[in-house]
Design an enzyme around this catalytic site. Structure first.
Site, PDB file in Angstrom:
ATOM      1  N   ASP A   1      16.084  33.551  43.301  1.00 55.94           N
ATOM      2  CA  ASP A   1      16.533  32.922  44.535  1.00 55.94           C
ATOM      3  C   ASP A   1      17.898  32.295  44.257  1.00 55.94           C
ATOM      4  OD1 ASP A   1      16.985  31.149  46.696  1.00 55.94           O
ATOM      5  OD2 ASP A   1      14.844  30.853  47.001  1.00 55.94           O
TER       6      ASP A   1
ATOM      7  N   CYS B   1      27.040  38.944  58.429  1.00 54.57           N
ATOM      8  CA  CYS B   1      27.157  40.033  59.400  1.00 54.57           C
ATOM      9  C   CYS B   1      26.742  39.551  60.784  1.00 54.57           C
ATOM     10  CB  CYS B   1      26.344  41.252  58.966  1.00 54.57           C
ATOM     11  SG  CYS B   1      24.598  40.905  58.652  1.00 54.57           S
TER      12      CYS B   1
ATOM     13  N   ASP C   1      18.600  38.867  43.786  1.00 50.73           N
ATOM     14  CA  ASP C   1      17.748  38.937  44.965  1.00 50.73           C
ATOM     15  C   ASP C   1      16.433  38.265  44.625  1.00 50.73           C
ATOM     16  OD1 ASP C   1      17.607  40.402  47.810  1.00 50.73           O
ATOM     17  OD2 ASP C   1      15.608  40.338  46.910  1.00 50.73           O
TER      18      ASP C   1
ATOM     19  N   GLY D   1      25.038  47.324  48.085  1.00 51.36           N
ATOM     20  CA  GLY D   1      26.266  47.951  48.571  1.00 51.36           C
ATOM     21  C   GLY D   1      27.515  47.215  48.114  1.00 51.36           C
ATOM     22  N   LYS D   2      27.518  45.902  48.291  1.00 48.78           N
ATOM     23  CA  LYS D   2      28.683  45.118  47.891  1.00 48.78           C
ATOM     24  C   LYS D   2      28.719  44.944  46.377  1.00 48.78           C
ATOM     25  CE  LYS D   2      28.802  42.770  52.349  1.00 48.78           C
ATOM     26  NZ  LYS D   2      27.566  43.429  52.846  1.00 48.78           N
TER      27      LYS D   2
ATOM     28  N   CYS E   1      23.503  37.182  46.975  1.00 52.03           N
ATOM     29  CA  CYS E   1      22.492  37.714  47.912  1.00 52.03           C
ATOM     30  C   CYS E   1      22.730  39.221  47.993  1.00 52.03           C
ATOM     31  CB  CYS E   1      22.635  37.081  49.287  1.00 52.03           C
ATOM     32  SG  CYS E   1      22.701  35.264  49.262  1.00 52.03           S
ATOM     33  N   ALA E   2      22.307  39.941  46.964  1.00 50.54           N
ATOM     34  CA  ALA E   2      22.911  41.247  46.682  1.00 50.54           C
ATOM     35  C   ALA E   2      22.216  42.466  47.269  1.00 50.54           C
ATOM     36  CB  ALA E   2      23.027  41.437  45.163  1.00 50.54           C
ATOM     37  N   ALA E   3      20.883  42.466  47.382  1.00 45.85           N
ATOM     38  CA  ALA E   3      20.173  43.705  47.745  1.00 45.85           C
ATOM     39  C   ALA E   3      20.634  44.215  49.107  1.00 45.85           C
ATOM     40  CB  ALA E   3      18.674  43.460  47.757  1.00 45.85           C
TER      41      ALA E   3
ATOM     42  N   ASP F   1      27.067  36.642  50.423  1.00 41.78           N
ATOM     43  CA  ASP F   1      26.902  37.402  51.672  1.00 41.78           C
ATOM     44  C   ASP F   1      25.537  36.979  52.228  1.00 41.78           C
ATOM     45  OD1 ASP F   1      27.751  39.390  53.577  1.00 41.78           O
ATOM     46  OD2 ASP F   1      26.187  40.681  52.765  1.00 41.78           O
TER      47      ASP F   1
END
Length: 447
Positions: free
Chosen positions: A313, A385, A285, A264-265, A259-261, A332
Site C-alpha cells: 500500500d 484520470c 500495488d 503502463g506508466k 500506484c502502478a498496476a 498516479d
C-alpha cells in the site's frame, strides 16, 4: 455443439451483464468475443453496440419510456429494446428493417412468442411514431443530462467548475468513440521504425498531437501483431502517457511509481532508464495479483531489468523505503475516472459525488506518505484520470498547505501542451485533443 452468437447477441449479452450486475464492459465483451469467433466487421459492430448503448443509456431509456409506459420488463428485454433504438438512431448505415428483424428473432429465441409479439409491437411503434425531441426538455440541467446521458450530479459539477460552454464540449466529446492509441516502446525500437512496419502490414495511423511516442491507429489491427507480440508497442491512451512525459526521467534515476498496476506508466518510465547507470523504478500495488500484472508487462516490453514490483500500500512506504530514496515519484492516484467516460462509459452511472470526496482523502494520504521519500530537489508528479477539481487542484492545494517544503512547478510536456495557461497544473479535457481527460501536477521538494 454450442451455437455461435451473432454480433448483436454478443452485444446484448455483454450489455445485460453490465447493466444488471455491474460487470466491466471491456472484460465482458472481450470474454464473449474470444468465445464467439466473429469476423472483423462483426467484432467491430459488437464493440460499437456495447459502448454506444452504454454511452447513450439515459437518452435511450428516455426515448423508450413512453413506448413501455412503466411496464416491468425483464432486464434482457429492456436491453434489447435499448440496443434496437441505439441502432435506429445512431447507426445510419444499418437499415431499420435489419435491426428490427434480428431483434425480433432474438426476442423469439430467448423469450418465446409472447416476448416476440411484445418486442415487435414496441419496435413498430417506435418506427411509426419516432423518438422524442430532446431539445423540448424545459429544464436545462435535465436536458443536458438526458441529451448527453450523464447523471445530473456530474453535469452540475462540470458546469460549476468549467462553465456551460466547456461542459457542453466535454459532454459531447465523451460520447464519441474512443480511439486506439499505441505507445512505441523506445527501450527496444523507435517511432520511425514502427511507422515503417505498420505501413508494411497495412495498418493506417496518425501522429499524436499529445505525445511524441504515440501513434493513433485509424485502420487495421495491432493487438496480436508481431509488433505487439515482440513488445515493440503497447496500448496506452495519449493522455495517460503525459504524466511520464512531464517527468523528465533521466537514465540513472531511481523512481517510485506509487500506484502502478497494471504497469503502463511503470514500463513507460522504465523505457527511459538505463540499469547500467543505476536506473530503476520501484512499482507498488496493494494486491499481489496486480504486481504480477506489472511483472508480466515489464517482461513483455523487455524492461524487467529495471523494474522491481512490491505488493505494498503506497500509504505504507515507510515499511519498505528510507527517506530521500527517490529522485522522482509518480503518484498516479486512485480517482473517480471521470476523464475516462469515453473509454469506460458505465462508470458514469455508478459513481457518486461522495466517491469523489472520499477519494480526495485517500489521495492526500498517499501524497503525505510518499513526500519524505523524494530527495531534496526531487519532484513528485501527482496525476489522475479525472477532471473533477476536488480530486485534482484541491488535492494539490491541500498537500501544499501541509507541506511548506514543497513548491508547485509549472507542468511541462514535450509537445508544450497548453503552455500559455495561467495555472501551474495541467488539465487535459476530453474535448481538447480527442484523448482521455487527465490531470498532472509537479511538486518539487525544496533544497
Amino acid at each position: 455443439m454450442t451455437k455461435q452468437m451473432t454480433a448483436r447477441e454478443v452485444a446484448l449479452t455483454a450489455l445485460d451483464r453490465v447493466r444488471q450486475n455491474g460487470a466491466y464492459s471491456n472484460l465482458q465483451l472481450n470474454q464473449l468475443l474470444v468465445k464467439n469467433h466473429l469476423n472483423d466487421s462483426d467484432r467491430r459492430l459488437a464493440t460499437r453496440l456495447v459502448y454506444g448503448v452504454l454511452q447513450h443509456q439515459l437518452t435511450l431509456e428516455y426515448w423508450l419510456a413512453p413506448f413501455v409506459k412503466g411496464k416491468h420488463l425483464d432486464s434482457w428485454v429492456e436491453t434489447l429494446l435499448l440496443l434496437s433504438i441505439y441502432q435506429y438512431h445512431y447507426l445510419e448505415r444499418v437499415p431499420d428493417w435489419a435491426v428490427t428483424n434480428e431483434s425480433i428473432e432474438i426476442a423469439k429465441h430467448r423469450g418465446g412468442q409472447g416476448i416476440r409479439k411484445f418486442v415487435t409491437g414496441v419496435l413498430h411503434a417506435i418506427l411509426r411514431q419516432g423518438l422524442a425531441d430532446l431539445d423540448q426538455i424545459a429544464d436545462q440541467q435535465k436536458r443536458l443530462m438526458i441529451k448527453y446521458s450523464v447523471p445530473e450530479w456530474i453535469v452540475g459539477e462540470l458546469s460549476d467548475q468549467y462553465g456551460e460552454s466547456k461542459t457542453r464540449a466535454i459532454l459531447a466529446a465523451i460520447n464519441e468513440p474512443a480511439r486506439l492509441v499505441i505507445r512505441v516502446n523506445t527501450a527496444v525500437t523507435d517511432v520511425a521504425t514502427v511507422k515503417k512496419q505498420l505501413t508494411a502490414s497495412g495498418v493506417e495511423f496518425q501522429d499524436s498531437q499529445v505525445v511524441p511516442d504515440a501513434l493513433v491507429i485509424t485502420s487495421g489491427s495491432v493487438v496480436g501483431s508481431p509488433l505487439f507480440d515482440q513488445g515493440k508497442i503497447t496500448i496506452q491512451d495519449e493522455s495517460a502517457m503525459l504524466a511520464v512525459d512531464s517527468m523528465d526521467v533521466q537514465p540513472g534515476d531511481r523512481v517510485l511509481d506509487a500506484c502502478a498496476a497494471p504497469g503502463g506508466k511503470t514500463t513507460q518510465i522504465a523505457a527511459r532508464l538505463d540499469p547500467a547507470a543505476g536506473g530503476r523504478v520501484d512499482a507498488l500495488d496493494i494486491h499481489q495479483h496486480k504486481t504480477r500484472l506489472i511483472d508480466r508487462n515489464a517482461a513483455r516490453l523487455h524492461v524487467s531489468d529495471r523494474v522491481v514490483s512490491h505488493a505494498l500500500d503506497a500509504r505504507r512506504v515507510d515499511d519498505e523505503f528510507a527517506d530521500e530514496t527517490f529522485d522522482k515519484i509518480l503518484v498516479d492516484a486512485p480517482c473517480s475516472g471521470m476523464g475516462l467516460l469515453r473509454r469506460k462509459p458505465e462508470i458514469r452511472y455508478t459513481k457518486k459525488l461522495a466517491d469523489s470526496v472520499n477519494l480526495h482523502q485517500i489521495q492526500k494520504s498517499i501524497l503525505n506518505a510518499v513526500a519524505p521519500k523524494v530527495k531534496k530537489g526531487g519532484i513528485i508528479t501527482y496525476s489522475t484520470c479525472t477532471i473533477l477539481k476536488q480530486e485534482n487542484d484541491q488535492t494539490v492545494q491541500a498537500f501544499l498547505a501541509g507541506h511548506p517544503d514543497f513548491t508547485l512547478l509549472k507542468t511541462k510536456t514535450a509537445r508544450q501542451l497548453k503552455d500559455d495557461r495561467s495555472s501551474n497544473t495541467l488539465t487535459i479535457l476530453p474535448s481538447d485533443y480527442g484523448s482521455d481527460g487527465f490531470f498532472i501536477s509537479s511538486l518539487q521538494r525544496n533544497l
